[in-house]
Design a protein around this motif. Sequence first.
Motif, PDB file in Angstrom:
ATOM      1  N   HIS A  10       0.827  -1.209   0.000  1.00 59.17           N
ATOM      2  CA  HIS A  10       0.000   0.000   0.000  1.00 59.17           C
ATOM      3  C   HIS A  10       0.863   1.262   0.000  1.00 59.17           C
ATOM      4  N   VAL A  11       0.310   2.335  -0.539  1.00 59.17           N
ATOM      5  CA  VAL A  11       0.944   3.649  -0.447  1.00 59.17           C
ATOM      6  C   VAL A  11       0.324   4.362   0.742  1.00 59.17           C
ATOM      7  N   THR A  12       1.117   4.571   1.768  1.00 55.77           N
ATOM      8  CA  THR A  12       0.604   5.128   3.014  1.00 55.77           C
ATOM      9  C   THR A  12       0.066   6.550   2.815  1.00 55.77           C
ATOM     10  N   TYR A  13      -1.096   6.815   3.414  1.00 58.36           N
ATOM     11  CA  TYR A  13      -1.733   8.128   3.381  1.00 58.36           C
ATOM     12  C   TYR A  13      -2.008   8.615   1.957  1.00 58.36           C
ATOM     13  N   PHE A  14      -2.366   7.697   1.088  1.00 52.79           N
ATOM     14  CA  PHE A  14      -2.754   8.068  -0.269  1.00 52.79           C
ATOM     15  C   PHE A  14      -3.963   7.241  -0.674  1.00 52.79           C
ATOM     16  N   PRO A  15      -4.971   7.822  -1.270  1.00 51.70           N
ATOM     17  CA  PRO A  15      -5.084   9.238  -1.639  1.00 51.70           C
ATOM     18  C   PRO A  15      -5.106  10.170  -0.415  1.00 51.70           C
ATOM     19  N   CYS A  16      -4.620  11.375  -0.633  1.00 57.05           N
ATOM     20  CA  CYS A  16      -4.562  12.350   0.460  1.00 57.05           C
ATOM     21  C   CYS A  16      -5.974  12.859   0.785  1.00 57.05           C
ATOM     22  N   GLY A  17      -6.128  13.320   2.019  1.00 56.74           N
ATOM     23  CA  GLY A  17      -7.410  13.885   2.421  1.00 56.74           C
ATOM     24  C   GLY A  17      -7.740  15.139   1.626  1.00 56.74           C
ATOM     25  N   LYS A  18      -9.023  15.415   1.499  1.00 56.24           N
ATOM     26  CA  LYS A  18      -9.427  16.537   0.645  1.00 56.24           C
ATOM     27  C   LYS A  18      -9.003  17.891   1.207  1.00 56.24           C
ATOM     28  N   TYR A  19      -8.673  17.937   2.506  1.00 54.75           N
ATOM     29  CA  TYR A  19      -8.245  19.216   3.083  1.00 54.75           C
ATOM     30  C   TYR A  19      -6.727  19.338   3.160  1.00 54.75           C
ATOM     31  N   PHE A  20      -6.022  18.354   2.669  1.00 53.45           N
ATOM     32  CA  PHE A  20      -4.555  18.398   2.735  1.00 53.45           C
ATOM     33  C   PHE A  20      -4.005  18.961   1.427  1.00 53.45           C
ATOM     34  N   ASP A  21      -3.234  20.033   1.548  1.00 52.01           N
ATOM     35  CA  ASP A  21      -2.698  20.685   0.347  1.00 52.01           C
ATOM     36  C   ASP A  21      -1.212  20.437   0.155  1.00 52.01           C
ATOM     37  N   GLY A  22      -0.656  19.472   0.908  1.00 53.35           N
ATOM     38  CA  GLY A  22       0.759  19.153   0.750  1.00 53.35           C
ATOM     39  C   GLY A  22       1.673  19.907   1.684  1.00 53.35           C
ATOM     40  N   GLU A  23       1.106  20.740   2.570  1.00 51.30           N
ATOM     41  CA  GLU A  23       1.944  21.529   3.466  1.00 51.30           C
ATOM     42  C   GLU A  23       1.320  21.567   4.856  1.00 51.30           C
ATOM     43  N   ILE A  24       2.180  21.397   5.874  1.00 51.61           N
ATOM     44  CA  ILE A  24       1.747  21.494   7.268  1.00 51.61           C
ATOM     45  C   ILE A  24       2.722  22.387   8.014  1.00 51.61           C
ATOM     46  N   SER A  25       2.235  23.495   8.528  1.00 49.28           N
ATOM     47  CA  SER A  25       3.063  24.429   9.312  1.00 49.28           C
ATOM     48  C   SER A  25       4.344  24.817   8.583  1.00 49.28           C
ATOM     49  N   GLY A  26       4.236  24.992   7.297  1.00 56.69           N
ATOM     50  CA  GLY A  26       5.387  25.437   6.523  1.00 56.69           C
ATOM     51  C   GLY A  26       6.256  24.321   5.974  1.00 56.69           C
ATOM     52  N   TYR A  27       5.982  23.064   6.363  1.00 53.60           N
ATOM     53  CA  TYR A  27       6.762  21.930   5.866  1.00 53.60           C
ATOM     54  C   TYR A  27       5.989  21.222   4.761  1.00 53.60           C
ATOM     55  N   ARG A  28       6.684  20.867   3.703  1.00 51.88           N
ATOM     56  CA  ARG A  28       6.046  20.208   2.571  1.00 51.88           C
ATOM     57  C   ARG A  28       6.140  18.694   2.709  1.00 51.88           C
ATOM     58  N   TYR A  29       5.112  18.017   2.234  1.00 50.28           N
ATOM     59  CA  TYR A  29       5.045  16.553   2.298  1.00 50.28           C
ATOM     60  C   TYR A  29       4.563  16.013   0.961  1.00 50.28           C
ATOM     61  N   TRP A  30       5.047  14.809   0.633  1.00 43.61           N
ATOM     62  CA  TRP A  30       4.608  14.127  -0.576  1.00 43.61           C
ATOM     63  C   TRP A  30       4.294  12.674  -0.249  1.00 43.61           C
TER      64      TRP A  30
END
Length: 258
Positions: A130-150
């Motif tokens: 499995h690909v963890t945390y994918f598909p991403c949640g609809k409110y997740f834009d790829g950034e949390i508190s200034g840090y980017r995630y993929w």
Amino acid sequence: MSSWRTPPARVDESRITETIDTQTAVVGLGFSGTAALRALAELGVPAVGIEQMQQGRFATYGCDIGHINSKFLASRGVPRVDPIDFFNEMMRRSGNKANPGLIMRFAQRCGDAFDWYTDSYDAEALSDVHVTYFPCGKYFDGEISGYRYWPGTAEFPGIWTKGEPSLTQVTQANQEKARQAGARTIFGAEALYPELDGGRVTGLVARLKDECYVRIRASRGVILAAGDFGGNPEMRQELCSDVYELFEPGDHFSGSGR
């Protein structure tokens, strides 16, 4: 002097029952050691890999491989990541203390490396991965508190989910590919110490079962892939001293059990 800095006693020559001549020796056949052994063999470099665990009880640790831009991720619909963006984010998180050459090499080649390491299995055989945390949640834009995630963590069966292949099975498949390409593997062998010619490592001595010993002479060198020092309190104290400065009274360093 800490005990880990004390060189181990040399084995009496009469107890060394075999000498193996090769070009490269690999100590430890986990993920990195197995990958190194297979890569050497496929390049035509004679190599011998040793592993402390017995072959019938061999197991790897963990069940995730984090990476970007593999064919596997693309087959699951994961968007491609710009390696430059990924590189910049990793360097920023490390305070620019990381080796930029290594980070860039990872960013550019980790996807190909994942596909190579899992090439014993086709897409259908990897259906339980499995690909963890994918598909991403609809409110997740790829950034949390200034840090980017993929998204890019391939989670293999074993700890949290059932199915096949486990990462142990994938690693064993790579060991077999290394052997088919000409490498030799020795399980149940504990590396004791390297042998030197001046300042150059020329091989090692390892202990087998029944207190037998083997010498591996490696003309091109030795690759150490036997894990970290998380389970050695003395090494943690000396080599990670800045971590202890952050502790409150009574706090303890919880390293790995290895």
